[in-house]
Design an enzyme around this catalytic site. Structure first.
Site, PDB file in Angstrom:
ATOM      1  N   HIS A 158      -4.140  -2.365   1.311  1.00 54.08           N
ATOM      2  CA  HIS A 158      -3.850  -1.543   0.126  1.00 54.08           C
ATOM      3  C   HIS A 158      -3.473  -0.442   0.523  1.00 54.08           C
ATOM      4  CE1 HIS A 158      -2.612  -1.849  -3.668  1.00 54.08           C
ATOM      5  NE2 HIS A 158      -3.539  -1.047  -4.324  1.00 54.08           N
ATOM      6  N   SER A 202       0.118   1.394  -5.896  1.00 52.56           N
ATOM      7  CA  SER A 202      -0.445   0.393  -6.767  1.00 52.56           C
ATOM      8  C   SER A 202      -0.051   0.174  -8.065  1.00 52.56           C
ATOM      9  CB  SER A 202      -1.980   0.489  -6.677  1.00 52.56           C
ATOM     10  OG  SER A 202      -2.692  -0.662  -6.982  1.00 52.56           O
ATOM     11  N   ASP A 236      -1.748  -6.692   2.886  1.00 53.52           N
ATOM     12  CA  ASP A 236      -2.489  -6.286   1.487  1.00 53.52           C
ATOM     13  C   ASP A 236      -3.209  -7.406   1.052  1.00 53.52           C
ATOM     14  OD1 ASP A 236      -3.094  -5.249  -0.774  1.00 53.52           O
ATOM     15  OD2 ASP A 236      -1.092  -4.302  -1.251  1.00 53.52           O
TER      16      ASP A 236
END
Length: 843
Positions: free
Chosen positions: A806, A699, A772
Site C-alpha cells: 500500500h 489511499s 497492494d
C-alpha cells in the site's frame, strides 16, 4: 477555466451527478476481467520501458542522511541511537515472500518481509553527551531495544540476513551476541525481561526441518462456503491463507518455543514447548506465566489475530496451572464490533498475580440496544474459581491498562461510537468504587489532555507516573497558531491541572522522559531552521503564567549535536493559514512556499489532503500540526514540488462532518466545498495561480482526488495514488461507514468516482503498488478506474509499481514515482497557465 455544465447541488457548485447506467454495467463487469486485460491498450505502455529518476537535486534530498532513531532508558540517563535504513533495493522486495494470515514473511530470516531497522548503534550519555559505539556487525540492523528497569542493561533485537538475533549489552559499551539463538517475532514481541530484571523470556525458533515444499499441483480447488453468516469488515481480508500449503507454511514459520535465558551465563531453560504464542507474560511476582496460543485448524476467512486460541496460565517452570478461555475463530465479528469472550487479558501490575480482562455484554455488536456494552473481569490465583465482575461500562472499553502506582487505582477509558466521545473513569478495584474523572470529544485537539506518563516498577511492570495523587500527562497542545506540546500534572482528586512545561511559540519541543529525578528531563527540540536535537532540561523557579502557559522556567543543555543534512530546505517558508468554508466551517492548511519566493507572485500550486470524519464543525476546523517543524522530505512526497517552484498546500483540511452513521451521505458535496474554500483562500492570498493547480492524494486521498476531478473543475490535473475508486467492492463498510452496500446503495455509488469516470476531463496520473494487500485498495481498483477514464476519452496514465504494497519503499520505485509526479504536473499544471514555466530537468 470551467468547461463543463454546472448547476448547484445542496448549495455547492458541482458537475452533474447522473448515474450512467451503461458505464455502471461496464464497471461491474470489468471488476472480473483479468488484470492484464485492463491495461494492454497501445497507449498504456508509453514511457514505461525503463526506470526513471528525478533530477539530481531531488535525489540529494531524498537520499540525505537521516536523523537517528532514539530509544531512551527508563531512567533518562542514556539514549541509544541507530541510523534508519530506508529505500531498500527492489531486488529485496522481489525476493521470496509468503503471505500468511495477515503477515508477509521473509523466509530467509523468519522476519517481516521488507522490514528494516537501524545501523551503527551507539549509546549517548545524557549527562555530558559522551558517545559509545556498540560493536555490531556492519550488516546488523537494530529492530528493537528492551531496557532493564535500572537503565544499566539492554537487550537488542537484531536483524541479520539469515535470522533475527539477540544481543545483550551494558551502558559501559559491552555488548555480545547470544550465539545459536534465532528469535521469532512474527506473532509479537520476542524478548521480555523477567520480573527479576536479570533474565529474559524469549520466543525462539525451535529445532525444525526444512520448510514445507510447494505441491506440484494443488491438493484440490479453493473452496469457500457459507450459510447464514453475518457481515464482517473487509479490512480483515489481508494476506489471508488460501491453500493447505499456506496452512503448512503458517504453522512452520510462526511456531516458537518459550525459553528463559540468563544473558550473563547464556544458560537457557525451556518452559513451554513449540507452539504459536501470541502472548507470553510472567506475572509481576514471577510465579506464573500467562499464555495465549493459537490453535489449528487455521482459518482462511480471517487474519491470525482472529484465529481460535487457548488462553491459560502456567507456573514458572512451564507446568500447566489453569485454562482461562478457549476462544473460537472470530469470523463473524460485526462491522466496528469486537469478538465475544475475554479480550485484553493481562496481569495487574500492582498485585502479585491477578488477571484482568474485558468481555462484551452486547455480543460484540455495536448497534445492539443494551444498557452496558462491556464489563471488567478479575481472576486471582490459583485461577480455578469463578471470575469476578468488577465494573460494567455503558460504552465500549477502549483501554484498561492504565494502572496507578499504588493500591487498586485504574484509569479506564470508554468510547461512545455515535458521538465519537471518550470517558475517562477512575476505578479502585480493591474498594469497588468508580467515578467519571473527565470526558471529551475525541476529535477535540484543543481540549485534548494528552496521555499519562508511565514509569516501570522494580518488577518491570509499567504504571502511571504520579506525584502524590496527581498524574503526569503530556500532549500535543494544539492551538490556533499550531501545536505547542506540554507536560501537565493532573490531580485525580480535584481534577486541577498544573502546567509544568509548554513548548516555546517559536519552536517545536516536547518532553521525552525524566532524567534521574522530576526536576530534570530529556527534551526534544527543533524549529523551522534548527535541526532536531536532544537536550537535558532543568526546571527553574516558578513564574507568573497566563492561562495555559507553563508555571516553571526551563534551562537547556545540549546532549546531541545532529547536523542539518539538507540545508537547501531551510529556504522554504511555512505558514499556517486559516479560513472558512461557505457554510462557516473553519478550515486550515499549511502553506509552503518555494526557495526564493517573491511575495505577491502567483505560483503553480499543489494541494495535498486526506479526508477525515468529524462529529461537528468546531473540531473539524481546529488547526493540527506546526509551522515550526524542521522540514525533512521522505519517499514520494508532494513536498518535492517545492524544489520545482510550486507552492504546496499541505495538510489541507477536508473534513466530513456528520453522524457516524450517515457522514458519507454528503461526502462529495462536502469534499467539493472543502476544496473550493482552500483554492479560494490560496488564490485570494496571491500565492496561487488559479489556472495552475494540481491535487494529489494517497489511499483515501486518492479517492478524494478522483472525486474532485469528476465533480469540479478546480484543478488542472490530479495524481491519485493507491486509491479505492469503487466502494461497491467493499460491500460491508469502509472507513467509519458501517452500513452495507445493500443498506446504502446510492451512497456507495455516489462517492465512487469509477461511476463518474466520463466526467474526469482533467489529466489524471494513477499510481498503485501491484502487490497492494489493503483490502479496500486492491490493485485492480486503479486498473479499472484507469480503463474507465481512458475508455471515456479522458487523459490518464497508469503506473503499477512492482512488488509494492500500500505504501512505496523500494529505491527504484520511489525514485520513479517522483519522476512521474514531477513530469505530470510540469506538463499539465505548471505549463498550463499564463506564466512561462521554468525548466523541470526531466527528460
Amino acid at each position: 477555466m470551467y468547461h463543463n455544465t454546472f448547476h448547484p447541488v445542496n448549495g455547492f457548485m458541482m458537475k452533474r451527478m447522473i448515474l450512467p447506467t451503461a458505464v455502471s454495467l461496464f464497471l461491474l463487469a470489468a471488476l472480473y476481467l483479468p488484470a492484464a486485460d485492463a491495461a494492454v491498450s497501445g497507449d498504456s505502455l508509453q514511457a514505461a520501458d525503463k526506470w526513471r529518476t528525478p533530477p539530481e537535486d531531488i535525489l540529494e534530498v531524498l537520499h540525505a542522511p537521516q536523523i537517528p532513531w532514539v530509544w531512551t532508558s527508563p531512567t533518562g540517563a542514556y539514549l541509544l541511537l541507530a541510523d534508519p535504513v530506508l529505500y531498500p533495493p527492489l531486488a529485496e522486495l522481489a525476493a521470496p515472500m509468503h503471505k500468511l494470515a495477515g503477515i508477509r514473511v521473509n523466509p530467509a530470516n523468519n522476519g517481516i518481509h521488507g522490514r528494516h531497522g537501524g545501523t551503527i548503534p551507539r549509546l549517548v550519555r545524557v549527562e555530558g553527551g559522551a558517545v559509545t559505539l556498540l560493536g555490531l556487525p556492519p550488516d546488523a540492523e537494530v529492530l528493537d531495544v528492551l531496557w532493564s528497569v535500572d537503565g544499566r542493561r539492554f537487550a537488542l533485537t537484531v536483524m541479520l540476513p539469515d535470522h533475527i538475533g539477540l544481543w545483550a549489552g551494558r551502558v559501559d559499551g559491552e555488548v555480545k551476541e547470544i550465539v545459536g539463538l534465532a528469535l521469532n517475532p512474527l506473532l509479537g514481541s520476542a524478548v521480555e525481561w523477567l520480573p527479576d530484571q536479570k533474565r529474559l523470556l524469549v520466543r525462539r525458533i525451535p529445532q525444525r526441518g526444512k520448510a514445507p515444499e510447494p505441491p506440484v499441483i494443488p491438493a484440490g480447488p479453493q473452496i469457500l462456503e457459507s450459510s447464514g453468516a453475518s457481515a464482517r469488515s473487509t479490512y480483515e481480508a489481508r494476506n489471508l491463507l488460501e491453500t493447505a500449503y499456506d496452512d503448512a507454511l503458517f504453522g512452520y514459520y510462526t511456531a516458537s518455543e518459550l525459553v528463559v535465558l540468563d544473558p550473563e551465563t547464556e544458560e537457557v531453560h525451556v518452559i513451554a514447548p513449540p507452539g504459536h504464542y501470541t502472548t507470553a507474560e510472567f506475572s509481576p511476582d514471577g510465579s506464573y506465566l500467562l499464555i495465549d496460543r493459537l490453535v489449528a485448524p487455521w482459518s482462511h476467512e480471517v487474519a491470525w489475530w482472529r484465529f481460535a486460541s487457548e488462553i491459560g496460565v502456567r507456573d514458572d517452570t512451564g507446568g500447566m496451572v489453569a485454562s482461562i478461555a478457549s476462544l473460537p475463530v472470530a469470523d463473524a465479528v460485526p462491522v466496528h464490533g469486537v469478538p465475544p469472550g475475554p479480550r485484553s487479558v493481562s496481569w495487574r501490575p500492582t498485585a502479585p498475580h491477578t488477571l484482568f480482562w474485558v468481555e462484551a455484554l452486547d455480543g460484540g455488536d455495536p448497534i445492539a440496544t443494551v444498557p452496558h456494552r462491556d464489563r471488567l473481569m478479575r481472576l486471582e490465583a490459583p485461577f480455578t474459581g469463578e471470575p469476578q465482575e468488577v465494573f460494567r461500562a455503558e460504552h465500549r472499553i477502549q483501554s484498561m491498562n492504565r494502572w496507578g502506582e499504588e493500591g487498586g487505582t485504574l484509569m479506564l477509558v470508554q468510547r461512545e461510537r455515535i458521538r465519537r466521545w471518550q470517558y475517562f473513569w477512575l476505578l479502585d478495584v480493591d474498594e469497588g468504587t468508580a467515578r467519571l474523572w473527565f470526558d471529551l470529544d475525541e476529535d477535540d485537539a484543543y481540549g485534548d489532555p494528552g496521555d499519562p506518563l508511565f514509569r516501570p516498577l522494580p518488577n518491570g511492570r509499567w504504571v502511571m507516573h504520579q506525584k502524590g495523587e496527581a498524574v503526569y500527562f503530556r500532549g500535543q497542545g494544539a492551538t490556533e497558531q499550531g501545536d505547542r506540546p506540554f507536560l501537565d500534572l493532573r490531580d485525580m482528586a480535584t481534577g486541577e491541572t498544573e502546567r509544568l512545561f509548554r513548548c516555546d511559540p517559536d519552536r517545536y519541543e516536547y518532553f521525552v522522559a525524566f532524567a534521574g529525578d522530576e526536576e530534570r528531563f530529556v527534551l526534544y527540540s527543533e524549529s523551522a531552521t534548527d535541526v532536531p536535537n536532544y537536550y537535558l532540561a532543568t526546571f527553574g523557579t516558578e513564574t507568573e503564567a497566563s492561562e495555559g502557559e507553563a508555571t516553571r522556567s526551563v534551562t537547556r543543555v545540549p546532549v546531541t549535536r545532529f547536523e542539518d543534512p539538507t540545508p537547501q530546505l531551510r529556504q522554504i517558508e511555512k505558514r499556517i493559514v486559516r479560513y472558512e468554508r461557505d457554510d462557516g466551517v473553519p478550515l486550515s492548511f499549511q502553506l509552503h512556499l518555494p526557495p526564493g519566493y517573491v511575495e505577491g507572485t502567483p505560483l503553480p500550486t499543489v494541494v495535498y489532503a486526506y479526508p477525515l470524519e468529524y462529529s461537528g464543525a468546531a473540531t473539524a476546523g481546529q488547526v493540527r500540526g506546526s509551522a515550526r517543524r524542521f522540514m525533512r522530505i521522505y519517499g514520494p512526497s508532494h513536498l518535492f514540488f517545492l524544489l520545482r517552484g510550486y507552492a504546496v498546500l499541505d495538510q489541507t483540511a477536508m473534513p466530513m462532518i456528520g453522524d457516524p452513521e450517515t457522514t458519507y451521505n454528503t461526502f462529495v458535496p462536502q469534499l467539493v466545498a472543502d476544496a473550493e474554500a482552500a483554492v479560494a483562500k490560496a488564490v485570494g492570498m496571491g500565492v496561487t495561480d488559479p489556472e495552475r493547480i494540481g491535487v494529489i492524494g494517497h489511499s483515501h486521498g486518492g479517492l478524494m482526488v478522483a472525486n474532485l476531478l469528476a465533480h469540479t473543475d478546480l484543478f488542472r490535473a490530479g495524481i491519485a495514488r493507491s486509491g479505492s475508486y469503487n466502494k461497491t467492492n467493499q460491500p460491508f463498510g469502509f472507513q467509519s461507514e458501517r452500513r452495507s452496500l445493500f443498506e446504502a446503495r446510492d451512497v456507495y455509488i455516489q462517492l465512487s468516482p469509477s461511476f463518474f469516470a466520463d466526467q474526469v476531463n482533467e489529466p489524471v496520473l494513477i499510481i498503485h503498488g501491484d502487490a497492494d494487500s489493503n483490502p479496500g485498495t486492491l490493485t485492480f481498483q486503479s486498473e479499472v478506474f484507469y480503463e474507465a477514464v481512458r475508455g471515456s476519452g479522458g487523459t490518464a496514465r497508469l503506473v503499477l509499481l512492482p512488488f509494492e504494497d500500500h505504501g512505496y519503499r523500494a529505491r527504484e520505485n520511489v525514485e520513479h514515482v517522483l519522476w512521474e509526479q514531477l513530469r505530470w504536473f510540469d506538463q499539465y499544471v505548471k505549463g498550463a497557465g499564463t506564466i512561462t514555466p521554468t525548466g523541470s530537468g526531466l527528460d
